[in-house]
Design a protein around this motif. Structure first.
Motif, PDB file in Angstrom:
ATOM      1  N   GLN A  25       0.846  -1.185   0.000  1.00  0.00           N
ATOM      2  CA  GLN A  25       0.000   0.000   0.000  1.00  0.00           C
ATOM      3  C   GLN A  25       0.888   1.243   0.000  1.00  0.00           C
ATOM      4  N   PRO A  26       0.350   2.424  -0.256  1.00  0.00           N
ATOM      5  CA  PRO A  26       1.217   3.610  -0.335  1.00  0.00           C
ATOM      6  C   PRO A  26       2.040   3.850   0.928  1.00  0.00           C
ATOM      7  N   TRP A  27       1.521   3.445   2.096  1.00  0.00           N
ATOM      8  CA  TRP A  27       2.175   3.702   3.382  1.00  0.00           C
ATOM      9  C   TRP A  27       2.921   2.495   3.933  1.00  0.00           C
ATOM     10  N   GLY A 137      10.896  12.590   1.166  1.00  0.00           N
ATOM     11  CA  GLY A 137       9.714  12.162   0.437  1.00  0.00           C
ATOM     12  C   GLY A 137       9.063  13.289  -0.342  1.00  0.00           C
ATOM     13  N   ARG A 138       8.107  12.906  -1.158  1.00  0.00           N
ATOM     14  CA  ARG A 138       7.294  13.863  -1.892  1.00  0.00           C
ATOM     15  C   ARG A 138       6.110  14.274  -1.036  1.00  0.00           C
ATOM     16  N   PRO A 139       5.447  15.369  -1.367  1.00  0.00           N
ATOM     17  CA  PRO A 139       4.326  15.821  -0.540  1.00  0.00           C
ATOM     18  C   PRO A 139       3.229  14.778  -0.374  1.00  0.00           C
ATOM     19  N   GLU A 140       3.044  13.915  -1.378  1.00  0.00           N
ATOM     20  CA  GLU A 140       1.965  12.928  -1.307  1.00  0.00           C
ATOM     21  C   GLU A 140       2.388  11.637  -0.602  1.00  0.00           C
ATOM     22  N   ASP A 141       3.640  11.462  -0.257  1.00  0.00           N
ATOM     23  CA  ASP A 141       4.107  10.220   0.365  1.00  0.00           C
ATOM     24  C   ASP A 141       3.587  10.104   1.795  1.00  0.00           C
ATOM     25  N   ARG A 142       3.207   8.882   2.159  1.00  0.00           N
ATOM     26  CA  ARG A 142       2.678   8.618   3.492  1.00  0.00           C
ATOM     27  C   ARG A 142       3.362   7.401   4.097  1.00  0.00           C
ATOM     28  N   VAL A 143       3.326   7.315   5.432  1.00  0.00           N
ATOM     29  CA  VAL A 143       3.924   6.195   6.155  1.00  0.00           C
ATOM     30  C   VAL A 143       3.046   5.889   7.353  1.00  0.00           C
ATOM     31  N   SER A 144       2.969   4.611   7.717  1.00  0.00           N
ATOM     32  CA  SER A 144       2.157   4.227   8.877  1.00  0.00           C
ATOM     33  C   SER A 144       2.905   4.588  10.159  1.00  0.00           C
ATOM     34  N   LEU A 145       3.105   3.644  11.075  1.00  0.00           N
ATOM     35  CA  LEU A 145       3.778   3.957  12.336  1.00  0.00           C
ATOM     36  C   LEU A 145       5.171   3.341  12.409  1.00  0.00           C
ATOM     37  N   ALA A 146       5.756   3.044  11.231  1.00  0.00           N
ATOM     38  CA  ALA A 146       7.163   2.655  11.181  1.00  0.00           C
ATOM     39  C   ALA A 146       8.015   3.855  11.583  1.00  0.00           C
ATOM     40  N   ASP A 147       9.305   3.625  11.820  1.00  0.00           N
ATOM     41  CA  ASP A 147      10.144   4.720  12.302  1.00  0.00           C
ATOM     42  C   ASP A 147      10.125   5.912  11.362  1.00  0.00           C
ATOM     43  N   GLY A 148      10.191   5.692  10.051  1.00  0.00           N
ATOM     44  CA  GLY A 148      10.216   6.848   9.179  1.00  0.00           C
ATOM     45  C   GLY A 148       9.764   6.623   7.755  1.00  0.00           C
ATOM     46  N   LYS A 204      18.962   3.230  -6.286  1.00  0.00           N
ATOM     47  CA  LYS A 204      18.106   4.426  -6.277  1.00  0.00           C
ATOM     48  C   LYS A 204      16.630   4.068  -6.452  1.00  0.00           C
ATOM     49  N   ARG A 205      16.376   3.106  -7.337  1.00  0.00           N
ATOM     50  CA  ARG A 205      15.012   2.619  -7.539  1.00  0.00           C
ATOM     51  C   ARG A 205      15.074   1.113  -7.725  1.00  0.00           C
ATOM     52  N   VAL A 206      14.057   0.417  -7.243  1.00  0.00           N
ATOM     53  CA  VAL A 206      14.049  -1.036  -7.312  1.00  0.00           C
ATOM     54  C   VAL A 206      12.639  -1.508  -7.638  1.00  0.00           C
ATOM     55  N   ARG A 207      12.557  -2.575  -8.416  1.00  0.00           N
ATOM     56  CA  ARG A 207      11.258  -3.181  -8.729  1.00  0.00           C
ATOM     57  C   ARG A 207      11.228  -4.583  -8.123  1.00  0.00           C
ATOM     58  N   ILE A 208      10.218  -4.844  -7.314  1.00  0.00           N
ATOM     59  CA  ILE A 208      10.004  -6.170  -6.732  1.00  0.00           C
ATOM     60  C   ILE A 208       8.749  -6.732  -7.378  1.00  0.00           C
ATOM     61  N   GLY A 209       8.903  -7.811  -8.147  1.00  0.00           N
ATOM     62  CA  GLY A 209       7.765  -8.279  -8.932  1.00  0.00           C
ATOM     63  C   GLY A 209       7.350  -7.183  -9.883  1.00  0.00           C
ATOM     64  N   ALA A 210       6.111  -6.691  -9.725  1.00  0.00           N
ATOM     65  CA  ALA A 210       5.612  -5.618 -10.589  1.00  0.00           C
ATOM     66  C   ALA A 210       5.474  -4.289  -9.850  1.00  0.00           C
ATOM     67  N   VAL A 211       6.020  -4.185  -8.623  1.00  0.00           N
ATOM     68  CA  VAL A 211       5.856  -2.990  -7.802  1.00  0.00           C
ATOM     69  C   VAL A 211       7.164  -2.211  -7.740  1.00  0.00           C
ATOM     70  N   ASP A 212       7.088  -0.912  -8.002  1.00  0.00           N
ATOM     71  CA  ASP A 212       8.269  -0.053  -8.038  1.00  0.00           C
ATOM     72  C   ASP A 212       8.416   0.735  -6.737  1.00  0.00           C
ATOM     73  N   PHE A 213       9.681   0.914  -6.328  1.00  0.00           N
ATOM     74  CA  PHE A 213       9.991   1.632  -5.094  1.00  0.00           C
ATOM     75  C   PHE A 213      11.142   2.603  -5.328  1.00  0.00           C
ATOM     76  N   ARG A 214      11.107   3.717  -4.595  1.00  0.00           N
ATOM     77  CA  ARG A 214      12.274   4.580  -4.470  1.00  0.00           C
ATOM     78  C   ARG A 214      13.080   4.158  -3.247  1.00  0.00           C
ATOM     79  N   ASP A 261       6.360   3.568  -5.247  1.00  0.00           N
ATOM     80  CA  ASP A 261       5.893   4.433  -6.325  1.00  0.00           C
ATOM     81  C   ASP A 261       4.626   3.876  -6.956  1.00  0.00           C
ATOM     82  N   THR A 262       4.443   2.546  -6.844  1.00  0.00           N
ATOM     83  CA  THR A 262       3.209   1.903  -7.289  1.00  0.00           C
ATOM     84  C   THR A 262       2.776   0.948  -6.180  1.00  0.00           C
TER      85      THR A 262
END
Length: 275
Positions: A25-27, A137-148, A204-214, A261-262
């Protein structure tokens, strides 16, 4: 490279779970660190201060949580109301105020007995409330209750190299090399197999399966990594060895933080691509 394992932690600083598949999920991973334990003043309490919290196993079934521990019978916990309807209080996570819902007196009493001090259990009913630190992060980036950050990535090769260093250091001191450190100490969300040791430092960027991350930054490690997850006792490793081999900017480093990112599902065995 392949995704070797996936882990999530329903209540921050309690026992984690291994899973073969997870929804990104986004967070963060679904079910990861949406609950947190605080003291009576509302300050976040972690296993850094109370290692016995690692003896708590939190099982999720939808929004219903069941707490299991060595000190009391299992306790089902259902947060009050639908997201956004419960009575909110404010805690501070990473310097950011976050509104959360209290989970009631029964959960507080159960966890207080385990922690050895009065505590409360809080639920982040709306994970869109907490932004990622603006420097990373970008203004739209969110995180749950992990450290950061939403996810933490480590690699099997980096842990293997760290364990080699720990053994080498013990021999230099005339000591018997200890048992290898388990990845559990580092509380990752995803573990990669097939990379070179510490190659993740440069990603810098990684894809796991079909999901992209910064990849936002490395993960600076705290004393929680020195707590044995089996005995809940503290030692000197891995901080002693990381301080010798992986220290800069006044901190020690192991693993990297990710922001999705996705979104989508990841599964153990998924291919890993560096973008």
């Amino acid at each position: 490279m392949k995704l070797a394992s996936i882990h999530y932690y329903p209540v921050k600083s309690t026992a984690g779970h291994d899973t073969t598949t997870a929804e990104v999920q986004p967070w963060g991973l679904a079910g990861d660190r949406r609950y947190v334990i605080t003291d009576e003043r509302g300050y976040v309490l972690t296993a850094r201060e109370r290692p016995r919290l690692l003896a708590c196993v939190a099982e999720l079934d939808g929004d219903r949580l069941t707490l299991t521990g060595p000190h009391a019978a299992p306790l089902p916990v259902t947060p009050a109301g639908e997201p956004g309807t419960g009575e909110l209080s404010t805690i501070v996570m990473g310097g950011t105020p976050v509104a959360v819902t209290d989970c009631g007196d029964d959960a507080a009493a159960w966890l207080s007995e385990l922690a050895g001090q009065p505590v409360r259990l809080k639920w982040l009913d709306d994970p869109t409330r907490r932004p990622v630190e603006s420097a990373y992060g970008r203004p739209e980036d969110r995180v749950s209750l992990a450290d950061g950050f939403p996810l933490l990535l480590t690699t099997a090769a980096s842990l293997a190299r760290l364990n080699e260093w720990v053994a080498e250091g013990a021999l230099e001191r005339g000591e018997e090399p200890p048992a290898p450190l388990a990845m559990r100490r580092f509380r990752p969300n995803v573990v990669v197999d097939g990379a070179d040791a510490f190659a993740e430092d440069e990603w810098k960027r990684v894809r796991i399966g079909a999901v992209d991350f910064r990849v936002t930054k490395g993960c600076d490690r705290c004393v929680l990594t020195t707590v044995d997850p089996e005995t809940y006792t503290k030692g000197k490793e891995p901080i002693r060895t990381l301080s010798r081999h992986r220290k800069w900017d006044g901190k020690v480093w192991f693993g990297v933080n990710l922001i999705p990112d996705t979104t989508g599902r990841i599964t153990v065995g998924d291919s890993i691509a560096i973008l």
